[in-house]
Scaffold this motif. Structure first.
Motif, short mmCIF file in Angstrom:
data_model
loop_
_atom_site.label_atom_id
_atom_site.label_comp_id
_atom_site.label_asym_id
_atom_site.label_seq_id
_atom_site.Cartn_x
_atom_site.Cartn_y
_atom_site.Cartn_z
N THR A 183 -4.97 4.47 3.40
CA THR A 183 -6.37 3.69 2.95
C THR A 183 -6.72 2.77 4.23
O THR A 183 -6.03 1.91 4.66
CB THR A 183 -6.63 2.75 1.88
OG1 THR A 183 -5.98 3.83 0.51
CG2 THR A 183 -7.85 2.41 1.54
N ASP A 242 -4.42 -4.07 8.02
CA ASP A 242 -3.97 -5.27 6.94
C ASP A 242 -3.04 -4.72 5.72
O ASP A 242 -3.24 -3.71 5.32
CB ASP A 242 -5.39 -5.73 6.54
CG ASP A 242 -6.51 -5.84 7.37
OD1 ASP A 242 -6.74 -7.36 7.54
OD2 ASP A 242 -7.05 -5.16 8.07
N HIS A 243 -2.03 -5.76 5.63
CA HIS A 243 -0.84 -5.43 4.94
C HIS A 243 -0.71 -6.46 3.98
O HIS A 243 -0.94 -7.73 4.13
CB HIS A 243 0.36 -4.99 5.64
CG HIS A 243 0.13 -3.72 6.68
ND1 HIS A 243 0.11 -2.60 6.42
CD2 HIS A 243 -0.34 -3.98 8.14
CE1 HIS A 243 -0.27 -1.89 7.34
NE2 HIS A 243 -0.54 -2.87 8.63
N THR A 249 -8.37 0.01 6.44
CA THR A 249 -8.65 -1.37 6.42
C THR A 249 -9.68 -1.85 7.50
O THR A 249 -10.22 -3.04 7.23
CB THR A 249 -7.69 -2.49 6.07
OG1 THR A 249 -6.84 -2.60 7.38
CG2 THR A 249 -6.78 -2.06 4.98
N ALA A 274 0.82 -1.23 0.04
CA ALA A 274 -0.10 -0.05 0.05
C ALA A 274 0.68 1.16 0.02
O ALA A 274 0.66 2.15 -0.61
CB ALA A 274 -0.85 -0.10 1.12
N PHE A 298 -2.10 -2.16 -6.16
CA PHE A 298 -2.56 -2.53 -4.53
C PHE A 298 -3.97 -2.15 -4.47
O PHE A 298 -4.19 -0.90 -4.96
CB PHE A 298 -1.62 -2.06 -3.51
CG PHE A 298 -2.29 -2.26 -2.10
CD1 PHE A 298 -2.05 -3.17 -1.54
CD2 PHE A 298 -3.09 -1.08 -1.48
CE1 PHE A 298 -2.60 -3.40 -0.25
CE2 PHE A 298 -3.70 -1.28 -0.53
CZ PHE A 298 -3.46 -2.78 0.49
N SER A 299 -4.90 -2.70 -3.89
CA SER A 299 -6.19 -2.25 -3.65
C SER A 299 -7.04 -2.82 -2.49
O SER A 299 -6.42 -3.99 -2.00
CB SER A 299 -7.15 -2.56 -4.83
OG SER A 299 -6.91 -4.07 -5.29
N VAL A 300 -7.92 -2.10 -1.91
CA VAL A 300 -8.59 -2.44 -0.71
C VAL A 300 -10.06 -2.79 -1.25
O VAL A 300 -10.59 -2.06 -1.63
CB VAL A 300 -8.51 -1.43 0.19
CG1 VAL A 300 -9.03 -1.87 1.47
CG2 VAL A 300 -6.96 -1.13 0.84
N VAL A 305 -7.33 -7.10 1.35
CA VAL A 305 -6.44 -6.36 0.77
C VAL A 305 -5.69 -7.10 -0.44
O VAL A 305 -5.43 -8.39 -0.18
CB VAL A 305 -5.21 -5.67 1.44
CG1 VAL A 305 -5.81 -4.72 2.58
CG2 VAL A 305 -4.52 -6.99 2.30
N THR A 328 -5.19 1.54 9.23
CA THR A 328 -4.57 0.40 8.12
C THR A 328 -3.90 -0.64 8.97
O THR A 328 -2.95 -0.55 9.22
CB THR A 328 -3.71 1.03 7.26
OG1 THR A 328 -4.47 2.24 6.79
CG2 THR A 328 -3.32 0.19 6.09
#
Length: 314
Positions: free
Chosen positions: A264, A281-282, A266, A256, A294-296, A307, A279
């Protein structure tokens, strides 16, 4: 004169909490266990740190204004880089697409997760809070047809995890701290590379007795170096937590952060606990990998947002 003194005291009183926050964030010191949870909100504090500066300027308190400027800069330097994309190292055409999702004790919506898997087409899926019942539902819905190889460390409650893969897997020794199972697997990529993947989920540091388990769970994660590694999942930590920064210093990149999406949130998803999003979650990828995307995403039934990272191998 008295009014002037009161104005000066007001400015310094407004600045002091932000200055203390900046010192604790930079030094990594944990004075009380509650700080482990509070430091996750550093981006919000950084945004609010301009208020004492404006107050000092408005009241013409030069010394306080200078101090407030330093505090704001320290917090900005800790947070703002996450908003800007980094350059990528040289990488080849071979990809590893990674999706991670916390299922909230197996309650994550099966149909929605399967739709997400079909849409994103990951090579690897890392699941947390994976229960045996959730495994049965997902496999009945066809997950093994899409990702046939698995390391299943599911367990009733919040402690289970697992890794599903398009490619052949070899199970590696489980990381288990405080009953939390962090599944590990070596992915045999068809390009000839071997990539270790960990489904990350340490204890949540909600209470004082949980903090040592949280520290131990993060510190037990493999450092970067040697073979390629990817750590994906619910870290119960942000980039403002020392153990995560230690992992990054060892040679990982946060996907991210690398793509300018590091702020962003999560957790929590809309409709869950009424706290500002953070945030947790990674996807941490070996720094030799390029991060193309990268996207959520949303997943009904769980408090975390999945993620996804599209990585290219060196």
């Amino acid at each position: 004169m008295i009014r002037s003194r009161w104005a000066g005291a007001l400015v310094w009183a407004a600045l002091l909490p932000f200055a203390g926050w900046a010192v604790l964030r930079v030094t990594g010191w944990t004075p009380v266990w509650q700080w482990v949870a509070l430091v996750a909100f550093t981006p919000y504090v950084a945004a609010a740190s301009g208020a004492p500066l404006l107050l000092a300027l408005g009241l013409r308190r030069r010394a306080a204004a200078a101090a407030a400027l330093v505090v704001s800069l320290v917090l900005a330097l800790a947070v703002l880089p996450r908003h800007f994309a980094d350059g990528d190292p040289p990488a080849g055409p071979q990809r590893l697409r990674v999706l991670a999702a916390n299922l909230a004790v197996g309650a994550g919506d099966t149909a929605a997760l399967m739709k997400l898997v079909r849409a994103l087409d990951p090579d690897v899926l890392a699941l947390q809070e994976l229960t045996p019942e959730a495994v049965a539902r997902l496999e009945a819905a066809g997950l093994r047809r899409l990702l046939p190889h698995t390391v299943d460390r599911s367990k009733n409650g919040v402690w289970g995890s697992g890794v599903y893969s398009r490619y052949r897997l070899s199970e590696l020794p489980l990381i288990e701290e405080g009953r939390f199972r962090q599944a590990r697997a070596a992915v045999e990529h068809p390009g000839g590379r071997r990539i270790e993947v960990v489904s990350v989920h340490p204890c949540a540091p909600r209470y004082d007795y949980k903090v040592p388990c949280w520290f131990d769970g993060l510190r037990a994660l493999p450092r970067a170096g040697g073979e390629l590694r990817v750590l994906a999942g619910d870290f119960n930590a942000t980039l403002d937590h020392g153990p995560v920064r230690d992992l990054l210093d060892s040679g990982y990149r946060d996907a991210a952060d690398a793509t300018g999406r590091g702020l962003t949130p999560t957790w929590p998803q809309q409709g869950w606990e009424p706290v500002p999003g953070v945030t947790l979650d990674h996807v941490l990828a070996d720094s030799r990998m390029a991060v193309d995307a990268f996207s959520v995403h949303s997943l009904p039934g769980t408090d975390h947002r999945p993620v996804f990272a599209d990585l290219r191998l060196p």
